[in-house]
Write an enzyme that holds these catalytic residues in place. Structure first.
Site, PDB file in Angstrom:
ATOM      1  N   LEU A   1      11.283   1.645   6.643  1.00 18.19           N
ATOM      2  CA  LEU A   1      10.634   2.106   5.427  1.00 18.19           C
ATOM      3  C   LEU A   1      11.332   3.380   4.957  1.00 18.19           C
ATOM      4  O   LEU A   1      11.630   4.261   5.774  1.00 18.19           O
ATOM      5  CB  LEU A   1       9.156   2.403   5.713  1.00 18.19           C
TER       6      LEU A   1
ATOM      7  N   LYS B   1       6.388  -1.770   1.802  1.00 19.12           N
ATOM      8  CA  LYS B   1       5.220  -1.189   2.485  1.00 19.12           C
ATOM      9  C   LYS B   1       4.060  -2.176   2.381  1.00 19.12           C
ATOM     10  O   LYS B   1       3.125  -2.022   1.588  1.00 19.12           O
ATOM     11  CB  LYS B   1       4.878   0.187   1.895  1.00 19.12           C
TER      12      LYS B   1
ATOM     13  N   TYR C   1       0.824  -1.208   0.000  1.00 22.37           N
ATOM     14  CA  TYR C   1       0.000   0.000   0.000  1.00 22.37           C
ATOM     15  C   TYR C   1       0.855   1.254   0.000  1.00 22.37           C
ATOM     16  O   TYR C   1       2.074   1.193   0.173  1.00 22.37           O
ATOM     17  CB  TYR C   1      -0.955  -0.005   1.208  1.00 22.37           C
TER      18      TYR C   1
ATOM     19  N   GLU D   1      12.894   2.858  13.618  1.00 18.49           N
ATOM     20  CA  GLU D   1      11.905   3.871  13.228  1.00 18.49           C
ATOM     21  C   GLU D   1      10.738   3.783  14.202  1.00 18.49           C
ATOM     22  O   GLU D   1      10.793   3.038  15.184  1.00 18.49           O
ATOM     23  CB  GLU D   1      11.448   3.643  11.776  1.00 18.49           C
TER      24      GLU D   1
END
Ligand code: PDD
Length: 287
Positions: free
Chosen positions: A204, A148, A37, A180
Site C-alpha cells: 500500500l 486499500k 476504505y 510491508e
C-alpha cells in the site's frame, strides 16, 4: 468525548448515532468484501494530509470500478462535519465505500448505488515513537495490495497470529523480499542508510510513508526506496513501522532477536519529533 456506540457516524447522506446505523445484509461489502476504505488521522480537529488520503481513496475506487460518489470538496465537508459533530480533537476517521446492495452474484449488476459509511475511532499519539515487537511471515495476500480493499482476511489472520504470539505486528516477505507490515509500511536503517521498499502492487502506498519520505528530505537525511531482504531486516540498526494510526513505531525485537541495541532509535526519534512539528504546522496552515 468517548467514541462509543453513541458517537455520530455518517451513512449514505445522514449523520446518526453509530448504534442506529444499519445497512442491508445484501450489501456487497458484507457479502464479498467488495469495498475500499481509508483511515485518516485527525489532530486538533484537523484531518491530516487529507488531500493525499482522498487521492488514494479516489484511486482505490477507480481501480475497482466504483464511480466516486462524492467530489473532493463534498468528502472534505462530510468528514469535517463528522469530526465537528463528535466534538473530538484527536481521533482517526474510518471511511468506506462499497459497491452497494444487490442480490448475491459475483458479477455486480449495473447501476447499483454505492454505500458510503464513515465513523470516528479513538487514537492516541504518544510523544515518543512507541516500541513494538514483530515477527516475519510469508506474505499470503493477493497481487493488488496497492488497493486499500476491505477484503482484509489475510491481514486479520496475520494480526491474530501476532496477538497469539504476544507481538504487535507481522512483517511480510514475498519472493524473498520484505513488502510491508500486516497494517503498516516498513523502514529500516541499515549501515546508517534509511531504506524502504519501493512502491508497487505488492504494498500500500502509505500516506505516513510518503510524509516520512518528505520529512527525511527536509531533514537532509538520505533515504532510498529499494528492496530489503529478510537478512538486512534482522541486521538493521533500526526498523520502523508506519501508519496513520501508529505514526512511527520502532521494532525493538524481531522474531525474538533484539534489533540494534534494543533501546535507542536516533534517526526515528529525530523524524518523529520533526513530524510532530510538521503536523502542528499543517493544523495551523491547513496544508
Ligand atoms: N492501515 N500497509 C497496510 C497493509 C496498511 O493496512 C496500512 C494502514 C499501511 C499504512 O498506510 P497509511 O500510512 O496511509 O495509514 C500500509 C490502516 C491504518 C488500517 O487498515 O487501519
Amino acid at each position: 468525548m468517548n467514541l462509543d456506540e453513541a458517537s455520530v457516524c455518517y451513512l449514505n447522506g445522514k449523520f446518526l448515532p453509530l448504534a442506529e446505523a444499519k445497512i442491508s445484509v445484501l450489501d456487497r461489502g458484507f457479502i464479498f468484501g467488495d469495498a475500499v476504505y481509508e483511515v485518516i488521522p485527525v489532530s486538533s480537529g484537523t484531518l491530516l494530509f487529507i488531500d493525499k488520503h482522498l487521492a488514494r481513496f479516489a484511486r482505490s475506487l477507480a481501480e475497482i470500478g466504483i464511480i466516486n460518489p462524492l467530489a473532493v470538496d463534498e468528502w472534505r465537508a462530510c468528514l469535517e462535519q463528522l469530526v465537528a459533530l463528535n466534538n473530538v480533537a484527536q481521533c482517526s476517521i474510518y471511511v468506506q465505500v462499497s459497491r452497494g446492495v444487490a442480490v448475491r452474484d459475483h458479477a455486480a449488476p449495473a447501476g447499483i448505488v454505492p454505500t458510503i459509511f464513515a465513523m470516528c475511532r479513538p487514537m492516541h499519539v504518544p510523544s515518543q515513537p512507541s516500541r513494538v515487537r514483530a515477527i516475519t511471515m510469508v506474505d499470503p495476500r493477493w497481487a493488488r495490495c496497492d488497493i486499500k480493499s476491505t477484503s482484509l482476511l489475510p491481514n486479520v489472520l496475520l494480526r491474530n497470529q501476532a496477538v497469539a504470539k504476544g507481538v504487535d505486528e507481522v512483517l511480510l516477505v514475498r519472493d524473498g523480499l520484505v513488502t510491508e507490515g500486516a497494517a503498516s509500511n516498513v523502514f529500516v536503517v541499515s549501515s546508517g542508510q534509511v531504506k524502504t521498499p519501493p512502491l508497487s502492487e505488492k504494498i500500500l502506498a502509505g500516506v505516513t510513508r510518503s510524509e516520512i519520505l518528505d520529512a527525511l528530505s527536509r531533514l537532509g537525511t538520505p533515504v532510498s526506496e529499494e528492496d530489503i531482504s529478510p537478512a538486512q531486516l534482522r541486521e538493521a540498526e533500526e526498523i520502523w513501522i508506519t501508519s496513520s494510526t501508529r505514526e512511527t513505531a520502532c521494532v525493538y525485537e524481531l522474531d525474538g532477536h533484539v534489533i540494534g541495541d534494543g533501546n535507542s532509535y536516533p534517526i526515528a526519534a529525530r523524524v518523529y519529533a520533526h513530524m510532530q512539528d510538521h503536523k502542528r504546522q499543517f493544523v495551523t496552515s491547513g496544508a
